[in-house]
Write a protein that holds these residues in place. Structure first.
Motif, mmCIF file in Angstrom:
data_model
loop_
_atom_site.group_PDB
_atom_site.id
_atom_site.type_symbol
_atom_site.label_atom_id
_atom_site.label_comp_id
_atom_site.label_asym_id
_atom_site.label_seq_id
_atom_site.Cartn_x
_atom_site.Cartn_y
_atom_site.Cartn_z
ATOM 1 N N GLU A 86 5.424 -0.926 2.755
ATOM 2 C CA GLU A 86 4.346 -1.189 3.705
ATOM 3 C C GLU A 86 3.267 -1.986 2.985
ATOM 4 O O GLU A 86 2.747 -1.546 1.962
ATOM 5 N N SER A 87 2.923 -3.123 3.526
ATOM 6 C CA SER A 87 1.800 -3.880 2.976
ATOM 7 C C SER A 87 0.647 -3.775 3.957
ATOM 8 O O SER A 87 0.800 -3.219 5.044
ATOM 9 N N VAL A 88 -0.503 -4.302 3.582
ATOM 10 C CA VAL A 88 -1.624 -4.294 4.517
ATOM 11 C C VAL A 88 -1.244 -5.024 5.800
ATOM 12 O O VAL A 88 -1.795 -4.768 6.854
ATOM 13 N N LYS A 89 -0.287 -5.934 5.688
ATOM 14 C CA LYS A 89 0.073 -6.771 6.824
ATOM 15 C C LYS A 89 1.146 -6.139 7.713
ATOM 16 O O LYS A 89 1.022 -6.127 8.924
ATOM 17 N N ALA A 90 2.228 -5.645 7.094
ATOM 18 C CA ALA A 90 3.386 -5.238 7.891
ATOM 19 C C ALA A 90 4.301 -4.346 7.078
ATOM 20 O O ALA A 90 4.083 -4.137 5.886
ATOM 21 N N ALA A 91 5.323 -3.829 7.739
ATOM 22 C CA ALA A 91 6.339 -3.051 7.045
ATOM 23 C C ALA A 91 7.519 -3.963 6.730
ATOM 24 O O ALA A 91 7.895 -4.820 7.520
ATOM 25 N N GLU A 107 8.322 3.749 0.354
ATOM 26 C CA GLU A 107 9.127 4.939 0.664
ATOM 27 C C GLU A 107 10.472 4.767 -0.023
ATOM 28 O O GLU A 107 11.221 3.846 0.292
ATOM 29 N N VAL A 158 11.469 1.427 2.099
ATOM 30 C CA VAL A 158 10.546 0.743 2.995
ATOM 31 C C VAL A 158 9.301 0.365 2.197
ATOM 32 O O VAL A 158 8.814 1.155 1.387
ATOM 33 N N VAL A 200 0.817 -1.224 0.000
ATOM 34 C CA VAL A 200 0.000 0.000 0.000
ATOM 35 C C VAL A 200 0.848 1.271 0.000
ATOM 36 O O VAL A 200 0.338 2.357 -0.236
ATOM 37 N N PHE A 201 2.132 1.134 0.247
ATOM 38 C CA PHE A 201 2.980 2.327 0.308
ATOM 39 C C PHE A 201 4.439 1.918 0.149
ATOM 40 O O PHE A 201 4.868 0.904 0.692
#
Lengths: 127, 370
Positions: free
Chosen positions: A61-66, A43, A59, A40-41
């Motif tokens: 970021e998924s719905v689950k974790a970074a 960096e 970095v 989802v993001f």
């Protein structure tokens, strides 16, 4: 895709490198994107930043974790995939192509010996 | 390390390609091949099937059981109608929260409870120690399936039409394809839906029947979490715990009006001194929801700061909400900063992320209230 993977090198951190002369394009593998789940993001670093091997470059970021992208080899970032800012899902949809993260100008004398071939990586992930 | 427990649907989860993870002592599906985001959106738009068999189901029986339970639960249980249930907290002596649960009155002498998997042993021990002389039946032979989503009622119309006459937080004994069930109109996604208690031995048959409808997808713990977060619902052990009073946790709505000061059944439950005082005097910190600027998910444990850079609180749940297509979070802040639209900062990887106190739920609840 198979042909492309045959030209790529892989790391134990589930990243791929496509080396062209002294530059390497870096992304994550199909296996890694599956593990991460929906991204989802992302960096991304600044162009011009220098990294040692193993430094955190980006970095995810998924719905689950970074998760993080580490520099597979030492070098300077010369390009980043700006597309990922608006379309982070490219990492899931096309991890080996459109979902690339950064291009790195490798330091002279980079040691490529630790990198795995496609076959070695497949064996590595089969465990 | 003890071996993880399996629900009766374990083999089905594996067959469906689920990624299994340890959760509250069980091996549970965190996601299926559709993925967390896809499962989340599917549930909101169609129908999601959840295995919640790891949760504790129990029956407590006896004369005047409602008034005995009212010493542990700040709800007017006597006022519930037969087959009506409510969300409630189990309070501690010191006014904290031991667990949150669903309690359903089957009849004047019988209550059916559903409690969190991670808390069930402590909950049962706590209930038994305070309810001497009452009969406890722990339903270890019952599985629990949740069927949630926009089209859940249309599906249930075909399978158990009687259940479609229920309004939110009511239940009935019924059957699906000859399988006896207890079905309630409830859930924890913010959507209309049902929870179905069925014998372990029939759970897989029921799950396969539900999944045979093309509008139904199996949903894992990952999407269960993002769905409940968007619905503004608390997760025990994260958004509240034994230290948190229900007033701090913004769960005052779960305390019946007549159990509060001035009511005809005021106080008389564990921790009522602190909890009623919290209502009268106000609390110094409160659980609120946050909308997050940008795309960076702000997760549990992230510090919350004011404009001057002082840490004022902490995020207790957070992530990415597929339906609002943005990050969202909840956490605790001083009451003075708990007003909607208050601007604060969350710190993620040493970067300041602007966040705003937001009304919850983040998505409209679609419970069927008749």
């Amino acid at each position: 895709m198979v042909n492309m993977m045959s030209e790529m090198k892989f790391t134990k951190d589930h990243e791929w490198l496509l080396i062209n002369g002294s530059q390497a394009t870096v992304g994550i593998t199909e296996f890694a994107q599956e593990q991460l789940g929906d991204v989802v993001f992302v960096e991304l670093p600044e162009v011009g930043s220098e990294y040692d091997q193993g430094d955190e470059v980006a970095v995810i970021e998924s719905v689950k974790a970074a998760g993080e992208i580490v520099a597979p080899l030492a070098g300077t970032v010369v390009d980043v995939n700006e597309e990922l800012a608006d379309n982070p899902e490219l990492v899931n949809e096309s991890p080996l192509q459109d979902g690339w993260f950064v291009k790195i100008q490798l330091k002279d004398g980079a040691d490529l010996s630790e990198l795995m071939t496609e076959e070695q990586y497949k064996e590595f992930t089969a465990d | 390390m003890t071996e993880e427990l399996k629900t009766p649907l374990y083999d089905l989860h594996v067959e469906l390609g689920a990624k299994m993870v340890p959760f509250a002592g069980y091996s549970m599906p965190v996601q299926y091949p559709l993925g967390i985001k896809g499962e989340h959106l599917h549930c909101r738009d169609q129908v999601g099937l959840f295995d919640v068999s790891h949760m504790g189901q129990l029956i407590i029986r006896g004369a005047n059981v409602a008034s005995a339970l009212e010493k542990l639960i700040p709800v007017d249980l006597e006022a519930l109608k037969p087959n009506q249930q409510t969300y409630a907290v189990l309070t501690s002596e010191s006014g904290g929260i031991l667990d949150d649960l669903i309690i359903c009155k089957w009849d004047e002498e019988t209550f059916f409870l559903v409690v969190n998997a991670a808390c069930k042993e402590q909950d049962i021990a706590h209930l038994q120690s305070h309810l001497k002389g009452f009969e406890f039946e722990i339903l270890e032979d019952q599985a629990l399936l949740a069927v949630q989503g926009l089209k859940a009622a249309a599906l249930m119309q075909e399978l158990a039409p009687q259940a479609c006459e229920l309004t939110f937080m009511n239940g009935c004994h019924s059957e699906i394809d000859g399988m006896p069930i207890y079905i309630t109109r409830s859930g924890y996604t913010g959507e209309d839906g049902f929870e179905i208690s069925v014998a372990n031995g029939q759970a897989e048959k029921l799950a396969r029947l539900l999944l045979s409808y093309q509008q139904v997808e199996a949903i894992g713990l990952g999407a269960r979490d993002s769905l409940r977060l968007e619905a503004g619902l608390c997760l025990y052990g994260h958004d509240m715990n034994t230290e948190t009073s229900p007033i701090e946790a913004s769960l005052i709505w779960s305390i019946s009006k007549n159990r509060r000061s001035g009511g005809d059944k005021e106080a008389g439950f564990l921790g009522s001194a602190r909890i009623l005082n919290d209502i009268a005097e106000g609390v110094s910190r409160k659980r609120v929801g946050f909308l997050v600027e940008g795309r960076v998910p702000v997760r549990e444990g992230a510090g919350i700061f004011d404009a001057e850079g002082n840490q004022v609180g902490e995020v207790t749940s957070g992530g990415f909400g597929p339906s609002i297509n943005a990050p969202l979070a909840m956490g605790y802040v001083p009451a003075s900063l708990a007003k909607t639209d208050t601007k604060l900062i969350a710190r993620v990887r040493n970067k300041d992320i602007p966040i705003t106190v937001a009304k919850t739920p983040f998505v409209p609840q679609r419970y069927f209230r008749g």
